[in-house]
Design a protein around this motif. Structure first.
Motif, mmCIF file in Angstrom:
data_model
loop_
_atom_site.group_PDB
_atom_site.id
_atom_site.type_symbol
_atom_site.label_atom_id
_atom_site.label_comp_id
_atom_site.label_asym_id
_atom_site.label_seq_id
_atom_site.Cartn_x
_atom_site.Cartn_y
_atom_site.Cartn_z
ATOM 1 N N ASP A 91 22.095 -38.077 -15.465
ATOM 2 C CA ASP A 91 22.846 -39.252 -15.902
ATOM 3 C C ASP A 91 22.888 -40.345 -14.844
ATOM 4 O O ASP A 91 22.792 -41.541 -15.174
ATOM 5 N N GLN A 92 23.000 -39.960 -13.560
ATOM 6 C CA GLN A 92 23.258 -40.966 -12.520
ATOM 7 C C GLN A 92 22.170 -41.083 -11.464
ATOM 8 O O GLN A 92 22.046 -42.124 -10.811
ATOM 9 N N HIS A 93 21.417 -40.013 -11.251
ATOM 10 C CA HIS A 93 20.315 -40.034 -10.281
ATOM 11 C C HIS A 93 19.110 -39.339 -10.911
ATOM 12 O O HIS A 93 18.705 -38.255 -10.483
ATOM 13 N N PRO A 94 18.517 -39.937 -11.921
ATOM 14 C CA PRO A 94 17.471 -39.251 -12.688
ATOM 15 C C PRO A 94 16.251 -38.874 -11.861
ATOM 16 O O PRO A 94 15.532 -37.934 -12.228
ATOM 17 N N ASP A 95 16.011 -39.571 -10.745
ATOM 18 C CA ASP A 95 14.865 -39.207 -9.918
ATOM 19 C C ASP A 95 15.064 -37.849 -9.233
ATOM 20 O O ASP A 95 14.092 -37.243 -8.759
ATOM 21 N N LEU A 96 16.294 -37.352 -9.198
ATOM 22 C CA LEU A 96 16.570 -36.041 -8.598
ATOM 23 C C LEU A 96 16.672 -34.928 -9.632
ATOM 24 O O LEU A 96 16.679 -33.751 -9.273
ATOM 25 N N ALA A 97 16.761 -35.287 -10.891
ATOM 26 C CA ALA A 97 17.050 -34.291 -11.924
ATOM 27 C C ALA A 97 15.922 -33.294 -12.134
ATOM 28 O O ALA A 97 16.166 -32.190 -12.642
ATOM 29 N N CYS A 98 14.712 -33.641 -11.737
ATOM 30 C CA CYS A 98 13.587 -32.724 -11.958
ATOM 31 C C CYS A 98 13.374 -31.768 -10.791
ATOM 32 O O CYS A 98 12.515 -30.887 -10.854
ATOM 33 N N LEU A 99 14.147 -31.919 -9.717
ATOM 34 C CA LEU A 99 13.974 -31.063 -8.545
ATOM 35 C C LEU A 99 14.580 -29.681 -8.791
ATOM 36 O O LEU A 99 15.520 -29.537 -9.573
ATOM 37 N N ALA A 121 23.984 -31.028 -3.577
ATOM 38 C CA ALA A 121 25.014 -31.668 -4.393
ATOM 39 C C ALA A 121 26.353 -31.026 -4.047
ATOM 40 O O ALA A 121 26.480 -29.802 -4.043
ATOM 41 N N ARG A 122 27.335 -31.871 -3.764
ATOM 42 C CA ARG A 122 28.653 -31.403 -3.302
ATOM 43 C C ARG A 122 29.693 -31.876 -4.310
ATOM 44 O O ARG A 122 29.983 -33.073 -4.403
ATOM 45 N N LEU A 123 30.237 -30.941 -5.082
ATOM 46 C CA LEU A 123 31.154 -31.283 -6.168
ATOM 47 C C LEU A 123 32.527 -30.668 -5.923
ATOM 48 O O LEU A 123 32.647 -29.447 -5.758
ATOM 49 N N PRO A 124 33.584 -31.483 -5.896
ATOM 50 C CA PRO A 124 34.934 -30.925 -5.764
ATOM 51 C C PRO A 124 35.255 -29.976 -6.913
ATOM 52 O O PRO A 124 34.893 -30.218 -8.066
ATOM 53 N N ARG A 149 23.721 -40.114 -1.595
ATOM 54 C CA ARG A 149 23.995 -40.616 -2.943
ATOM 55 C C ARG A 149 25.443 -40.275 -3.282
ATOM 56 O O ARG A 149 26.000 -39.313 -2.746
ATOM 57 N N THR A 150 26.036 -41.037 -4.153
ATOM 58 C CA THR A 150 27.371 -40.717 -4.648
ATOM 59 C C THR A 150 27.342 -40.729 -6.167
ATOM 60 O O THR A 150 26.480 -41.355 -6.792
ATOM 61 N N GLY A 151 28.295 -39.997 -6.741
ATOM 62 C CA GLY A 151 28.401 -39.928 -8.193
ATOM 63 C C GLY A 151 29.822 -40.198 -8.640
ATOM 64 O O GLY A 151 30.776 -40.099 -7.860
ATOM 65 N N ILE A 152 29.959 -40.540 -9.895
ATOM 66 C CA ILE A 152 31.264 -40.855 -10.473
ATOM 67 C C ILE A 152 31.569 -39.861 -11.596
ATOM 68 O O ILE A 152 30.679 -39.140 -12.071
ATOM 69 N N TRP A 184 31.630 -37.322 -6.705
ATOM 70 C CA TRP A 184 30.850 -36.266 -6.075
ATOM 71 C C TRP A 184 29.769 -36.888 -5.207
ATOM 72 O O TRP A 184 29.571 -38.110 -5.231
ATOM 73 N N SER A 185 29.099 -36.070 -4.424
ATOM 74 C CA SER A 185 28.129 -36.590 -3.456
ATOM 75 C C SER A 185 26.846 -35.771 -3.467
ATOM 76 O O SER A 185 26.843 -34.593 -3.842
ATOM 77 N N VAL A 186 25.777 -36.411 -3.012
ATOM 78 C CA VAL A 186 24.539 -35.723 -2.667
ATOM 79 C C VAL A 186 24.315 -35.972 -1.183
ATOM 80 O O VAL A 186 24.231 -37.124 -0.736
ATOM 81 N N VAL A 187 24.254 -34.896 -0.412
ATOM 82 C CA VAL A 187 24.163 -34.993 1.042
ATOM 83 C C VAL A 187 22.888 -34.307 1.513
ATOM 84 O O VAL A 187 22.287 -33.517 0.776
#
Length: 330
Positions: free
Chosen positions: A19-27, A49-52, A84-87, A96-99
């Protein structure tokens, strides 16, 4: 460990990425770990991916997102600054974050490491981190504050620990009468002996002059489980959710948590060489740091019955603090 307040899964992470970082979704995606506040998933070879997993984690991840990108470039060890950050989306309620993925294992899990090099690496890292923070730096009532403000908590934890040791001794004595192993009773006795020596050390720390400098940036939760080791060397520092500003002594307590006393001189030398505490490394700072180490040791021992990693950290820290109790605090 607190219960999760929201369910996090690989499927959810995949949908959020799409939804938010589609270039990473296939990894490739795989579960990595979970902690008190976050659940972690590997994303490809180089990202996490770091999700609370609970509301408190959702609040503190915002501090990492705001402040780490500015701090990371001047730190001498890698840190998980968000790339990257997510909402909130896809039914998930938090940011959430991608670190970056940082290689290594927590120091608590490392089979061995070079303590002298670790002392230099951590001292230099903290010296670079501990610079004046802006007025709007995150507040944290549990870190970076005058040590006296933690006195009630310390007393309560010490009383709880004393009660636990006494009960363990009684329980184990009853088991011993039935021919059971004495290891638990022996450990309870060792813990009680350590507690008897604690109060004079705590009183000496409270008597040290208070910090009177500007609030400095602090990691806020620097213990061995948040220090990475790779190939025997410190390779990174993680989990900045408690980042705050104040007296650097609370961070500097890590010297007693991780390092043998013989390496403390190297730690303080590296810290001062890196400009730590604006060069004001003195007996008072070391004494307060030792007091914070004692505070954390008692806290870990009193509240980690279900966490053997932190229980071990608590025992090691208490032992190290008491070994040099006649010293100058460093």
């Amino acid at each position: 460990m607190p219960a999760a307040e929201v369910e996090v899964s690989a499927d959810l992470v995949r949908r959020l990425l799409a939804d938010q970082h589609p270039d990473l979704a296939c990894l490739p995606l795989g579960f990595l770990a979970n902690g008190w506040d976050n659940e972690l998933y590997r994303v490809g070879d180089g990202l996490v991916a770091r999700l609370p997993r609970r509301a408190l984690g959702a609040e503190i991840i915002k501090n990492e997102q705001r402040w780490l990108p500015g701090l990371a470039p001047r730190l001498p060890l890698p840190v998980p600054s968000p790339e990257r950050t997510g909402i909130p989306a896809c039914g998930y309620p938090y940011s959430w974050s991608v670190v970056p993925f940082l290689p290594g294992v927590p120091a608590t899990e490392a089979s061995s490491f070079d303590p002298a090099r670790a002392a230099a690496a951590l001292g230099g890292f903290l010296g670079a981190l501990h610079v004046p923070a802006p007025a709007d730096a995150p507040a944290n009532p549990f870190r970076g504050v005058p040590l006296a403000e933690r006195a009630d908590s310390f007393a309560a934890n010490l009383a709880l620990l004393t009660g636990q040791a006494g009960q363990a001794g009684q329980d184990q004595a009853g088991q011993d009468q039935a021919g059971q192993d004495q290891a638990g009773q022996d450990q309870a006795g060792q813990d009680q002996a350590g507690q008897d020596a604690v109060q004079p050390v705590w009183d000496a720390a409270l008597a040290a002059p208070r910090y009177d400098g500007p609030p400095l940036w602090l990691h806020g939760d620097l213990h061995p489980a948040n220090i990475l080791v790779n190939d025997g060397q410190v390779s990174g520092v993680i989990d900045f959710g408690d980042i705050t500003a104040g007296d650097p002594a609370s961070d500097l307590s890590v010297a007693w948590m991780l390092l043998p006393p013989g390496c403390h001189t190297g730690f303080w030398s590296a810290y001062q060489a890196a400009g730590g505490a604006d060069g004001r490394v003195n007996h008072a700072l070391r004494a307060r740091a030792r007091g914070w180490a004692l505070h954390f040791a008692i806290m870990f021992l009193a509240h980690s019955e279900d966490n053997p990693v932190l229980l071990k950290v608590g025992r090691r820290t208490l032992s190290t603090v008491l070994k040099n109790q006649r010293g100058s605090g460093g």
